[in-house]
Structure formats: structure tokens, C-alpha cells
Design a protein around this motif. Sequence first.
Motif, PDB file in Angstrom:
ATOM      1  N   UNK A  37       0.867  -1.184   0.000  1.00 15.46           N
ATOM      2  CA  UNK A  37       0.000   0.000   0.000  1.00 15.46           C
ATOM      3  C   UNK A  37       0.899   1.227   0.000  1.00 15.46           C
ATOM      4  N   UNK A  38       0.298   2.392  -0.225  1.00 16.89           N
ATOM      5  CA  UNK A  38       1.087   3.625  -0.247  1.00 16.89           C
ATOM      6  C   UNK A  38       1.469   4.092   1.150  1.00 16.89           C
ATOM      7  N   UNK A  39       0.584   3.805   2.108  1.00 17.42           N
ATOM      8  CA  UNK A  39       0.819   4.321   3.453  1.00 17.42           C
ATOM      9  C   UNK A  39       1.800   3.440   4.217  1.00 17.42           C
ATOM     10  N   UNK A  40       2.858   4.086   4.762  1.00 17.53           N
ATOM     11  CA  UNK A  40       3.861   3.348   5.522  1.00 17.53           C
ATOM     12  C   UNK A  40       3.235   2.711   6.752  1.00 17.53           C
ATOM     13  N   UNK A  41       2.321   3.472   7.370  1.00 18.34           N
ATOM     14  CA  UNK A  41       1.705   2.995   8.602  1.00 18.34           C
ATOM     15  C   UNK A  41       0.903   1.718   8.331  1.00 18.34           C
ATOM     16  N   UNK A  42       0.105   1.767   7.270  1.00 18.84           N
ATOM     17  CA  UNK A  42      -0.725   0.609   6.943  1.00 18.84           C
ATOM     18  C   UNK A  42       0.146  -0.594   6.578  1.00 18.84           C
ATOM     19  N   UNK A  43       1.208  -0.321   5.812  1.00 24.85           N
ATOM     20  CA  UNK A  43       2.105  -1.410   5.408  1.00 24.85           C
ATOM     21  C   UNK A  43       2.753  -2.049   6.637  1.00 24.85           C
ATOM     22  N   UNK A  44       3.214  -1.188   7.563  1.00 24.31           N
ATOM     23  CA  UNK A  44       3.851  -1.683   8.787  1.00 24.31           C
ATOM     24  C   UNK A  44       2.902  -2.597   9.554  1.00 24.31           C
ATOM     25  N   UNK A  45       1.678  -2.115   9.756  1.00 23.89           N
ATOM     26  CA  UNK A  45       0.714  -2.907  10.526  1.00 23.89           C
ATOM     27  C   UNK A  45       0.379  -4.212   9.806  1.00 23.89           C
TER      28      UNK A  45
ATOM     29  N   UNK B 121       8.076 -10.332  -1.498  1.00 28.21           N
ATOM     30  CA  UNK B 121       9.189  -9.947  -2.360  1.00 28.21           C
ATOM     31  C   UNK B 121       8.837  -8.657  -3.095  1.00 28.21           C
ATOM     32  N   UNK B 122       9.721  -8.213  -3.953  1.00 32.79           N
ATOM     33  CA  UNK B 122       9.465  -7.040  -4.788  1.00 32.79           C
ATOM     34  C   UNK B 122       9.315  -5.764  -3.981  1.00 32.79           C
ATOM     35  N   UNK B 123       8.517  -4.805  -4.510  1.00 35.03           N
ATOM     36  CA  UNK B 123       8.390  -3.502  -3.867  1.00 35.03           C
ATOM     37  C   UNK B 123       7.871  -3.603  -2.428  1.00 35.03           C
ATOM     38  N   UNK B 124       6.979  -4.557  -2.165  1.00 35.74           N
ATOM     39  CA  UNK B 124       6.441  -4.691  -0.815  1.00 35.74           C
ATOM     40  C   UNK B 124       7.569  -5.004   0.162  1.00 35.74           C
ATOM     41  N   UNK B 125       8.489  -5.894  -0.244  1.00 38.97           N
ATOM     42  CA  UNK B 125       9.610  -6.260   0.619  1.00 38.97           C
ATOM     43  C   UNK B 125      10.549  -5.070   0.803  1.00 38.97           C
ATOM     44  N   UNK B 126      10.821  -4.354  -0.298  1.00 39.98           N
ATOM     45  CA  UNK B 126      11.741  -3.217  -0.218  1.00 39.98           C
ATOM     46  C   UNK B 126      11.205  -2.131   0.702  1.00 39.98           C
ATOM     47  N   UNK B 127       9.888  -1.894   0.631  1.00 39.27           N
ATOM     48  CA  UNK B 127       9.287  -0.855   1.478  1.00 39.27           C
ATOM     49  C   UNK B 127       9.174  -1.313   2.921  1.00 39.27           C
ATOM     50  N   UNK B 128       8.882  -2.605   3.124  1.00 38.91           N
ATOM     51  CA  UNK B 128       8.666  -3.103   4.487  1.00 38.91           C
ATOM     52  C   UNK B 128       9.965  -3.158   5.274  1.00 38.91           C
ATOM     53  N   UNK B 129      11.079  -3.425   4.582  1.00 42.60           N
ATOM     54  CA  UNK B 129      12.328  -3.645   5.306  1.00 42.60           C
ATOM     55  C   UNK B 129      12.740  -2.458   6.189  1.00 42.60           C
ATOM     56  N   UNK B 130      12.841  -1.238   5.633  1.00 46.56           N
ATOM     57  CA  UNK B 130      13.246  -0.134   6.500  1.00 46.56           C
ATOM     58  C   UNK B 130      12.235   0.161   7.610  1.00 46.56           C
ATOM     59  N   UNK B 131      10.964  -0.192   7.378  1.00 45.09           N
ATOM     60  CA  UNK B 131       9.957   0.062   8.410  1.00 45.09           C
ATOM     61  C   UNK B 131      10.130  -0.868   9.598  1.00 45.09           C
ATOM     62  N   UNK B 132      10.521  -2.113   9.304  1.00 42.46           N
ATOM     63  CA  UNK B 132      10.580  -3.115  10.372  1.00 42.46           C
ATOM     64  C   UNK B 132      11.953  -3.235  11.023  1.00 42.46           C
ATOM     65  N   UNK B 133      12.985  -2.692  10.355  1.00 42.22           N
ATOM     66  CA  UNK B 133      14.344  -2.825  10.899  1.00 42.22           C
ATOM     67  C   UNK B 133      14.492  -2.286  12.321  1.00 42.22           C
TER      68      UNK B 133
END
Lengths: 386, 158
Positions: free
Chosen positions: A216-224, A256-268
Amino acid sequence: MIFAATGSGVVLLELGAIILVLGILGRMAGRVGLSPVPLYLAVGLMLGDDAPLDLGASAEFIETAAAIGVALLLFLLGLEYSADELFSTLRAQAPAGAFDLALNFTPGLLAGLLLGWSPLEAFVLGGVTYISSSGIIAKLLGDLGRLGNRETPVILSILVIEDLVMAFYLPLTAGLLAGGSALATGTSVVTAVVVVVVVMIAARWLGPAFSRLVLTDSSEVLLFTVLGLTLLIAGLAEELQVSAAVGAFLVGIALSGPAAERAEPLLLPLRDLFAAAFFVFFGLQIDLGAVPATLPVAAALAVVTSATKVFTGWWAAGRAGIGRRGRWRAGATLVARGEFSVIIAGLAAVEGVGDDLAAVTAAYVLILAVVGPVAARVVDPALARR
Amino acid sequence: MTEIRETALPGVGMCRDFATRGGARVGVVERTSGRRELVVYERADPDTVTNAVDLAPVEAAALADLLDDRTVSRSEGGIEGLIEGLALDWLPLPPGFPSATIGELEIRRRTGATVVAVVGAGGANPAPGPDEPLDAGDTVVVVGTAEGIAQVAELLGV
């Protein structure tokens, strides 16, 4: 304690103090180029039941945080790999992986049996000595500017295969630790292996669709979404005795793909916090008084398994056509043990199996998490001078 | 053509390197995070990186700018003040180029880059419309992201 009540103020005080101490220790470790993991373990040791400082109100929170820490450690590890990458590495480097397993699992297993431990405890100690620390080593390769080195793909391939072996070893161990009749244990072990295989194959085909769904576009939503999914699957895996760690690892592989790339810095950052809680918690469970007695065993085991790891790397790099210096570098780099050894021993500790096992593992990791990076650093200049 | 060696680094990214005519070996490690590392190998031991320079995406782009003489650098030729991330390039169309209009080639839709001028035999057209024909031998001036411009170059067979 100075504060009698166990109000929320005390919890904050204790957590704040612990986290601040971890921060200071991490800073010191970073300055000398060492992994902070052994220091986190040491903090846990100092805070245990019979230790100088008793932890009151926050112990329960740390225990929960530790469980989340294991899940996040494995999730982010899985996130770095795609299913394709795992399969192709396995095909190319299977002999090196088998060599690594035979050479480094055996010393732990034999040591456990020689110490008169139960076969199960010896089996767990084999896992502890087998697995190199991919966290410490990946960081080390980057810090030393060795990512472009010719032996680096060999080192990374061995780490990938070790992680893959863990996907089977952890549920196997969890099944054995749960005990029960031979039939019940056998059933849970077979279930675990089947689940892992099915999920890995499914991840290859359905991973991209799953990743698109999560994005999703929202970092918050993706994190949750990602954190929720990881914990949910980890919990489900734990209930099925596949072990939470493996459940989380499989979620990481599937994403994988963009979802993984975006999720990684959020969860680190979350991973760093909760993983530190896990290392502290592991230290907490160990009776500090039992550690000095285990030092000779841990030291002997460290010497033997350093030698076997060096030989593993040296052999695997030679197989890939690497020259003398590169072969020694590959060997020395693989010596570091860390988070995974603790995760394996933690599995046993939570089940209340083997007090000595936890103490030996703590001492062993304290030694090799420090010696490993030093060995990797000094081996090359030493060879270049000659 | 220089032969580029590609090595997958599982969990880290990809390493690409090549040997220069002088016998030096240089390469770039591309991390999955997007960070790049410029690596230079030791001459005596080609397994060993002697120097590794960690580059953030902007720094990597700056280095690429310095190395690539086709891309007009921001400080060169009085084109200062261009917005960061925007590049401008002259693309000479090859002799065998089949004539087509800008609209037919769908340059903007396919690459995101815009043709801002066409320099042909009949002089320069500083504001070409979609009906502007492009012929072999013309030079096309393109503005866009570096990536977009690379795509235009590919599209036009430059």
C-alpha cells in the motif's frame, strides 16, 4: 528495589535503564568494530535471578518482547531472500552446504554426548555449533569492504544454505522438545517438514501476488499489515509446533518485490529493539553462577568449531577456484556465531530443557561473537604481509 | 565490447565488474537497498578488493554523470540550475533510423522523457509538436530522468 510498588513508573524506569545501557554498550561495540550481541547477552546475565541486579516489573514485558524479537529476526532474514534465490543457491552450493553441516554440527553433538547430556540436548548443541551468524557476517563483509571479493559469494551461499537448513532444523527440534510418544513426535515433525516444503514451493508461485496484495502507499498501513501477518503466522506456526521463528521466516520468503523493499526499512528498527530484548531475555534465564564452570567446555568447543569452520570456508572457496588468501578469508569470516545459536538454545531453554546447555551456549556465543570478527579482520593483513 | 562479469550475492545484491585494458579490475556492488559500492581489485590478487567506496543513490548518479560524457553535466555548458534528478541529453539518430513522428513513437508515454528540440538538416526546431518528423541524421534533445533518457536512447536505437 528502591521502589516498592510495581507501578507503570517502575516499568518505564527499568526498561529505560536497560535500553539506555544497551545503547551505550552498542556504541562501544561499534567503536571497536564488534557485534553488540554478546554485550546484550551479558546484560541479561547480569539481570538474572541470582545476579547482582534483580529485575522486577519489566521481566514479563521482556519475555513477550523476546518472542516478538525472534519472529522479527527471522522475518527480516527471510525478506532478504527470494524463493528463487534460495533454490538456485541450493543447487549450486549443495556440496559446500553438506560439508559445512557435517563438519560443524558433529563437534557440538559429540561434545554434548561426551558431557553425558541427553541425546536431545546434544542434538541442540550440534545446532548451536553448526550455524554461523549471518547477522554478524553480513555486517562484517560490508564494514570491511569485502562485498566485491571473489570469496564473498561462497560465504553468502553457505549462510543461505544454513538458514535453509534452519527452516527444517528448528521445527524438528521444536517437535522433539515437545516430547510425547514416539508417534506424536514423529507426526509433529513430519507435519512441520511438509508445511515448510509446501510453503516454500507456494511462495515461489504465489509470492508475487501475495506481495502485490500487501503493498500500500501508506507506511503505517504497510507496517501494521506486515507486522500483523508475521506475528499471526509465527503464532500459528508455534501452535502447530513448527516454531514461530520458521513461520516468520516463511512470511519473509513469500514477501518480495516492492512490498519487501518498502517493508524492510519500516521493520528494521523494531527488529533491533525486540531482538535486543530477546538476547537480554536469554541471558536472564541463565544462572550467572553456572557460567564460570561451563567456560572450559565452551572454550574448547570454540577452538574446535573455529577450526572446522575455517576448514569449511577454506575448502568451499577452493572448490570455487579462489586463491590462497581468499580461501583463508572465507574460512575466518565464517567463524562468528551469534543470534542463531542463541535462538536454537533459547528454544530448549523455554521448554526447560538443559540448564547447562543455555549456559554453555551463552559462553560459547560470547567467545565466538567476539573472536569471529577479529579473526576475519586479522587474517588478510597477516597473509598479505607474508 | 568490455566483458562484464556478473556475480549474484545472495541476500545482498549483485556484483558486476570488468577488467580494463590496463589490467585493473573495477566493479560495482549493487545492494538490494539501492546503495552502491564502487570496488577496485588488487592487481596481484584479483580475489581481493583493495578499495571499496560506499555510494548513496545521489552520489552514484553524480559519479555516473562524471563518467558518462553523453549526459550533460549540470555545471557544464551553462545549463546550471537544472532541478536535481533531471537530465538533458543530445541523441544523434543513427543512419538506418526509420522516419517517424514524435507522436507515433509515443516517446513521452513510454519513457516519461520529453523531446524539447530537434536539430535537423533544415535547422533547429526548438518546440517540436507530436507531428514533428524524426529522420536519420537528426539530433534529438531530450529532457527527463536519467532512466527515462536511457529508455529514449534505446527506443530510438541510439
